[in-house]
Design a protein around this motif. Structure first.
Motif, mmCIF file in Angstrom:
data_model
loop_
_atom_site.group_PDB
_atom_site.id
_atom_site.type_symbol
_atom_site.label_atom_id
_atom_site.label_comp_id
_atom_site.label_asym_id
_atom_site.label_seq_id
_atom_site.Cartn_x
_atom_site.Cartn_y
_atom_site.Cartn_z
ATOM 1 N N GLY A 55 0.572 -12.108 4.791
ATOM 2 C CA GLY A 55 0.595 -10.660 4.898
ATOM 3 C C GLY A 55 0.609 -9.959 3.557
ATOM 4 O O GLY A 55 1.267 -8.940 3.394
ATOM 5 N N PHE A 56 -0.096 -10.515 2.590
ATOM 6 C CA PHE A 56 -0.209 -9.863 1.286
ATOM 7 C C PHE A 56 -1.661 -9.441 1.060
ATOM 8 O O PHE A 56 -2.585 -10.186 1.397
ATOM 9 N N GLU A 57 -1.825 -8.265 0.481
ATOM 10 C CA GLU A 57 -3.155 -7.832 0.041
ATOM 11 C C GLU A 57 -3.304 -8.233 -1.414
ATOM 12 O O GLU A 57 -2.706 -7.627 -2.301
ATOM 13 N N ILE A 58 -4.115 -9.214 -1.672
ATOM 14 C CA ILE A 58 -4.194 -9.763 -3.023
ATOM 15 C C ILE A 58 -4.807 -8.748 -3.983
ATOM 16 O O ILE A 58 -5.790 -8.073 -3.661
ATOM 17 N N GLN A 59 -4.189 -8.604 -5.140
ATOM 18 C CA GLN A 59 -4.673 -7.667 -6.154
ATOM 19 C C GLN A 59 -5.259 -8.410 -7.350
ATOM 20 O O GLN A 59 -6.148 -7.913 -8.022
ATOM 21 N N GLY A 60 -4.698 -9.554 -7.633
ATOM 22 C CA GLY A 60 -5.179 -10.313 -8.781
ATOM 23 C C GLY A 60 -4.361 -11.577 -8.899
ATOM 24 O O GLY A 60 -3.457 -11.804 -8.090
ATOM 25 N N CYS A 72 4.811 -9.601 -4.941
ATOM 26 C CA CYS A 72 4.407 -8.260 -4.519
ATOM 27 C C CYS A 72 4.570 -7.287 -5.676
ATOM 28 O O CYS A 72 5.645 -7.184 -6.264
ATOM 29 N N ALA A 87 -0.003 -9.208 -5.644
ATOM 30 C CA ALA A 87 -0.501 -8.603 -4.417
ATOM 31 C C ALA A 87 0.404 -7.459 -3.974
ATOM 32 O O ALA A 87 1.438 -7.207 -4.589
ATOM 33 N N ASN A 88 -0.032 -6.787 -2.922
ATOM 34 C CA ASN A 88 0.834 -5.846 -2.243
ATOM 35 C C ASN A 88 1.187 -6.455 -0.898
ATOM 36 O O ASN A 88 0.293 -6.877 -0.154
ATOM 37 N N CYS A 89 2.469 -6.509 -0.601
ATOM 38 C CA CYS A 89 2.823 -7.067 0.699
ATOM 39 C C CYS A 89 2.841 -5.942 1.722
ATOM 40 O O CYS A 89 2.852 -4.766 1.368
ATOM 41 N N LEU A 90 2.808 -6.290 2.961
ATOM 42 C CA LEU A 90 2.714 -5.281 4.017
ATOM 43 C C LEU A 90 4.010 -5.199 4.809
ATOM 44 O O LEU A 90 4.031 -4.705 5.932
ATOM 45 N N ARG A 133 0.644 4.382 -3.693
ATOM 46 C CA ARG A 133 -0.395 3.941 -4.640
ATOM 47 C C ARG A 133 -0.816 5.108 -5.539
ATOM 48 O O ARG A 133 -1.269 6.082 -5.186
#
Lengths: 141, 141
Positions: free
Chosen positions: B118-123, A92, A130-133, A141
DNA sequence: ACGCAAATGATAATCATTCTCATTTGCGTT
DNA sequence: AACGCAAATGAGAATGATTATCATTTGCGT
């Protein structure tokens, strides 16, 4: 005394510095440790080891398969206990949380891609950023 | 003069060293260049640049989005033109040769793995380390 | 053409890691 | 339980990549 067994199997003598270092990982308050962190923790524990020995031993342990080394994009690398199965990492960007995952299809595809280009695959690094939630993750951000 | 445009947009002056370095990547006999390689090529071309400037400029270009930096496990890093589309890398541990590949299935799986946790992948970084079987690759260690 | 901030180049400094080598240690053998 | 010797260690030097310092030079708006 499992670590002693591991050392012996690797053809390494059961020396004090090696036991101490392995114990650090096995007691495992922290799963990922850099060479410098290992060194500092040993010094704090009153053990008189040299930094060179830490680097040497970590490298030997890696070669012996006891530890796995992770190189990160910032140029640092950390070690973790090798618990048998290979896994990749998802990190993350916000809170630094690290989770591990394994995907057989990804592994197989990598082997194919390498072979198709005439490479003998030795290993790989797959880090997903990534960004975790999670609730406690600072989502600015 | 596209590189000039890019430099201006980045708020960077259009200096000789910067034009030369960018031209190196855009003329692109080799797609991946380390700082040292850029430095040597400029010297060979008779240009009198300093190594410090090369490092500075490469970093600035990376921040400006003109170049992409790849960190490899052997501690080296190379730069390549940012051409928009993503790809991964396979690196020869013996000779440092770099090839690129893209595998849609791997990409898709990564997205799945991230989402499932639950991660928004960034790269991501995917580097395959291998030994290549090319004739000119020094297979001694 | 002028002036000045930005950029440069030479060199020193830094940081992580590896190497060197004299001393110490583990451990198989008496 | 002491011996011997290769293996391992620790201190510090060496390395290699990169970054910082700073006096000099250069791009570029006026």
């Amino acid at each position: 005394m499992p670590q002693a067994e591991n050392l012996k199997k690797s053809g390494l003598k059961m020396t004090l510095p090696r036991m101490k270092i392995l114990a650090l990982f096995e007691s495992g308050s922290e799963r990922h440790l850099s060479a410098e962190e290992v060194y500092r923790q040993l010094l704090q524990a009153g053990d008189d080891v040299g930094l060179a020995t830490v680097y040497r031993v970590l490298t030997q342990f890696e070669q012996a398969g006891l530890l796995v080394r992770q190189h990160f994009d910032n140029g640092k690398s950390v070690f973790e206990l090798n618990q048998g199965e290979h896994h990749d990492h998802i990190v993350c960007l916000q809170c630094g949380r690290v989770e591990e995952f394994y995907d057989a299809e990804i592994e197989a595809r990598q082997a194919q891609q390498a072979a198709a280009r005439g490479f003998e695959i030795q290993g790989h690094v797959l880090h997903i950023y990534a960004n975790c939630l999670k609730d406690d993750c600072p989502h600015r951000r």
